[in-house]
Write a protein that holds these residues in place. Structure first.
Motif, PDB file in Angstrom:
ATOM      1  N   ARG A 129     -25.955 -21.921 -15.375  1.00  0.00           N
ATOM      2  CA  ARG A 129     -24.926 -22.363 -14.424  1.00  0.00           C
ATOM      3  C   ARG A 129     -25.365 -22.198 -12.977  1.00  0.00           C
ATOM      4  NH1 ARG A 129     -19.613 -20.094 -17.592  1.00  0.00           N
ATOM      5  NH2 ARG A 129     -20.020 -21.350 -19.453  1.00  0.00           N
ATOM      6  N   VAL A 165     -13.130 -23.757 -13.677  1.00  0.00           N
ATOM      7  CA  VAL A 165     -13.307 -25.202 -13.890  1.00  0.00           C
ATOM      8  C   VAL A 165     -12.501 -25.997 -12.847  1.00  0.00           C
ATOM      9  CG1 VAL A 165     -13.329 -27.043 -15.598  1.00  0.00           C
ATOM     10  CG2 VAL A 165     -13.780 -24.722 -16.313  1.00  0.00           C
ATOM     11  N   ARG A 172     -17.693 -19.151  -2.530  1.00  0.00           N
ATOM     12  CA  ARG A 172     -16.781 -18.365  -3.363  1.00  0.00           C
ATOM     13  C   ARG A 172     -15.474 -18.054  -2.655  1.00  0.00           C
ATOM     14  NH1 ARG A 172     -19.282 -20.362  -6.075  1.00  0.00           N
ATOM     15  NH2 ARG A 172     -20.986 -19.740  -7.421  1.00  0.00           N
TER      16      ARG A 172
END
Ligand SMILES: CC(C)(COP(=O)(O)OP(=O)(O)OC[C@H]1O[C@@H](n2cnc3c(N)ncnc32)[C@H](O)[C@@H]1OP(=O)(O)O)[C@@H](O)C(=O)NCCC(=O)NCCS
Lengths: 175, 153
Positions: free
Chosen positions: A118, A153, B72
């Protein structure tokens, strides 16, 4: 140049060629290819899904393969990312016409990348590839549906530019 | 839906710092660009500093820089420094007279809150920068024919 020298030089050239060929081969083996899923991918997909979701869903995958791999009509909407003979991820979708009164649009209903692979852009490549397939099928929109809590997701699809669509999902308990 | 002024100022500052990772920007520069109070912004930046999102660099040419990872850091992370999201300060049911109506209204408001949380949590600062870039390029595209027409005139 003597004959012997020449044959040596030829040898060297040949060695050089084989070295180049094998380098090209190993590059090809390391290169990522995104292609339509094949029946032979079944076991790898089931294993990957089990690794990601913790559930083995053989029956579900049997039906998915029957639908999107065996009875496939071009273009394919079940794509896998393969490198060195290993399946590193996949994406599945289809085109649905006039669902909820909307013109045909592409739906993505599963995307998975092997945990160790990933954050390297693989998910993005799979998404781009399925969008190309949707475009070839003549649709102009791509949609997906996700659990509100599925932050990972959700962030992934947000980063691909998806925003809230025109629908609101509703439900009731009828038991 | 509206954000409190501190939250939107904080988002502007974070986006500005994320868009200029190589530079430290002073509060004044950011305030001027967005037409906001430098005093209020300075206070907001201190809040972001305490939350570990930005850092102040002292000295000549000093300013602020983003220290959180923009891939993030989500809108939720920034906003919740300044206001509660989805935990309403005064739920209808905290009224002294509890009615079925206030309980039903709470259900509806909770539904909206859950949507707000899911939206803010799923949008990172990087995603916002992409959204801004997309808007800028579509603006350029739509203004090009107009400019060409103007040039022809
Ligand atoms: C979602 C998923 C497909 C992303 O695959 P990936 O190859 O890591 O994706 P990419 O590297 O192309 O990432 C694209 C963007 O997604 C977002 N993203 C991906 N992982 C993220 C994470 N852990 N946190 C926040 N954002 C993330 C980022 O914005 C990223 O862009 P960036 O790399 O510039 O930050 C992968 O994480 C996955 O398979 N998750 C599990 C899926 C699952 O549970 N499926 C079951 C139901 S279908």
């Amino acid at each position: 140049m003597s004959l012997e020298d020449r044959s040596n030089a030829l040898h060297l050239l040949k060695d050089h060629d084989t070295a180049r060929e094998s380098a090209a081969q190993s590059r090809a083996a390391n290169a990522l290819s995104i292609r339509a899923a094949k029946p032979a991918d079944f076991a790898s997909i089931v294993a990957l899904d089990q690794q990601v979701t913790g559930l083995a869903k053989r029956q579900y995958w049997k039906e998915a393969f029957a639908r999107y791999v065996s009875r496939r009509e071009e273009p394919a909407f079940f794509l896998v990312a393969e490198r060195g003979g290993e399946i590193e991820g996949f994406i599945i979708g289809d085109v649905r016409a006039w669902e909820f009164g909307e013109p045909p649009c592409g739906w993505v209903f599963a995307v998975q990348v092997r945990p160790q692979k990933r954050l390297g852009g693989l998910g993005t490549q799979l998404f781009d590839a399925i969008c190309d397939a949707f475009r070839r099928a003549g649709v102009k929109k791509v949609r997906t549906l996700l659990a509100r809590e599925n932050h990972l997701v959700l962030s992934f699809f947000r980063s691909q530019g998806l925003m809230a669509g025109p629908f609101i999902e509703l439900e009731a308990t009828i038991a | 839906m509206r954000l409190q002024t501190s939250s939107s100022i904080a988002l502007f500052a974070v986006l500005e710092l994320a868009a200029n990772p190589a530079h430290q920007l002073s509060a004044l520069e950011i305030a001027e660009k967005y037409g906001i109070s430098a005093h209020h912004l300075a206070k907001v930046l201190r809040g972001l500093g305490r939350a570990g999102i930005v850092d102040a660099v002292r000295g000549v040419g000093g300013g602020y820089q983003l220290i959180a990872n923009p891939k993030r850091l989500t809108l939720f992370d920034v906003i919740q420094v300044f206001e509660p999201i989805g935990s309403r300060a005064a739920p209808e049911s905290s009224r002294t007279v509890l009615t079925d109506a206030s309980a039903a209204l709470d259900l509806v408001l909770a539904e909206l809150d859950q949507h707000a949380i899911a939206t803010f949590r799923s949008i990172t600062v990087s995603t916002m920068l992409k959204l801004m870039a997309r808007r800028a390029s579509s603006r350029q595209q739509s203004s090009r024919p107009a400019r060409q027409a103007a040039a022809r005139r």
